[in-house]
Design an enzyme around this catalytic site. Structure first.
Site, PDB file in Angstrom:
ATOM      1  N   ASP A  64       0.875  -1.185   0.000  1.00  0.00           N
ATOM      2  CA  ASP A  64       0.000   0.000   0.000  1.00  0.00           C
ATOM      3  C   ASP A  64       0.909   1.231   0.000  1.00  0.00           C
ATOM      4  O   ASP A  64       1.122   1.860   1.028  1.00  0.00           O
ATOM      5  CB  ASP A  64      -0.870  -0.078   1.267  1.00  0.00           C
TER       6      ASP A  64
HETATM    7  C1  SPV Z   1      -6.723   1.305   4.465  1.00  0.00           C
HETATM    8  O1  SPV Z   1      -7.477   0.401   4.850  1.00  0.00           O
HETATM    9  O2  SPV Z   1      -6.180   1.322   3.379  1.00  0.00           O
HETATM   10  C2  SPV Z   1      -6.447   2.436   5.362  1.00  0.00           C
HETATM   11  C3  SPV Z   1      -6.418   2.216   6.796  1.00  0.00           C
HETATM   12  O3  SPV Z   1      -6.148   3.504   4.861  1.00  0.00           O
HETATM   13  S1  SPV Z   1      -4.782   1.838   7.229  1.00  0.00           S
HETATM   14  O4  SPV Z   1      -4.386   0.614   6.548  1.00  0.00           O
HETATM   15  O5  SPV Z   1      -4.783   1.699   8.652  1.00  0.00           O
HETATM   16  O6  SPV Z   1      -3.925   2.952   6.823  1.00  0.00           O
HETATM   17 MG    MG Z   2      -5.555   3.332   2.882  1.00  0.00          MG
END
Ligand code: SPV
Ligand code: MG
Length: 294
Positions: A64
């Protein structure tokens, strides 16, 4: 300062989300990344889907880290929206660039009928909030400009733009998170998500106790999971996002079953631990797809 106003009954998912947020109990969203997982969220009785950047990235086998593009996110989010009747809240990371990108994102997501967009005040490219690097923030005024641009680009008055501050994630004080969030409200945000990686809810509860606005607050109790929805609601939170619990359950389930299957020589060994095909048919809408005339 403006409160969430129940809409003039346009019947859209965005209007429904506004009604829910103005209602007497906390609204619960759960993370998903495709049509199937979004359907599971709806079936379990939750009020909204969180189109999670973490989940969508993971579904591509990627971190991510702003690698998945806006159109890929939009595609996944549109599928989730099309396969459910509940509002979808799109995690749009940093808005995929600068203020112009945020305006473009708003136009694309609105055209696709997505109820709400959430953007965060980290620098682009961003890293997931639980990574131990890459948590630097944009100056407050620059992020406020992104919010302003997003709101100006909006055409449906019911669409919600949620401003997310990562100040606590970046190790800043609650007062800095509050200053930022109040500036985002002034810029036009419809709700504020204050993210935290603390193991305890104390810092988000302190934030809520010092919150000087009627704009609803949003919590993501991933690490401070001992907190209850009632405690969050009483503190002023109106939306709680269980951001990735479905994905983490799926990884555990698949890992366990495949691990067992690889250590045996017949599939019957795992039969008891997997759903029958009929359950998946039901989720796919198999019966309605093949319904024939009587
Ligand atoms: C997501 O679920 O992508 C979020 C929450 O942004 S976190 O992973 O905690 O950043
Ligand atoms: Mg996120």
């Amino acid at each position: 300062m403006h409160e969430i106003q129940p809409s003039q009954a346009s019947g859209s998912k965005a209007a429904r989300l506004r009604e829910l947020l103005a209602g007497p109990s906390v609204v619960r969203a759960v993370g998903a990344h495709n049509g199937l997982t979004a359907k599971l969220v709806q079936r379990a009785g939750f009020e909204a889907v969180w189109a999670s950047s973490f989940e969508i990235s993971a579904s591509h086998g990627l971190p991510d880290a702003s690698l998945v593009t806006m159109t890929q996110y939009l595609d996944a989010t549109t599928t989730m929206d099309a396969t459910t009747d509940i509002p979808v809240i799109a995690d749009c990371d940093t808005g995929f660039g600068g203020p112009l990108n945020v305006a473009y994102t708003m136009r694309c997501y609105e055209r696709a009928g997505i109820a709400a967009l959430c953007i965060e005040d980290k620098l682009f490219p961003k890293m997931n909030s639980f990574a131990d690097t890459g948590q630097d923030l944009l100056p407050t005024e620059e992020f406020a400009l992104k919010i302003k641009n997003g709101k100006e680009a909006q055409t449906d008055p019911d669409t919600l733009l949620i401003a997310r501050t990562e100040a606590l994630i970046a190790g800043m004080e609650v007062s800095e998170a509050l200053d930022r969030a109040h500036a985002y409200v002034t810029a036009g945000a419809d709700a504020v998500l204050v993210h935290s990686k603390s193991r305890r809810p104390a810092e988000v509860l302190e934030f809520a106790s010092r919150w000087d606005s009627n704009i609803p607050l949003v919590a993501v109790p991933t690490t401070y999971s001992t907190v209850t929805e009632t405690e969050l609601y009483d503190a002023g939170f109106r939306l709680v996002i269980y951001a990735n619990h479905g994905l983490r359950a799926a990884v555990k389930g698949v890992q366990d079953v495949l691990g067992e299957l690889s250590g045996t020589d017949r599939a019957q060994a795992v039969e008891e631990r997997i759903v029958p095909m009929a359950d998946v048919f039901a989720l796919q809408g198999m019966r309605s797809a093949f319904r024939t005339k009587p």
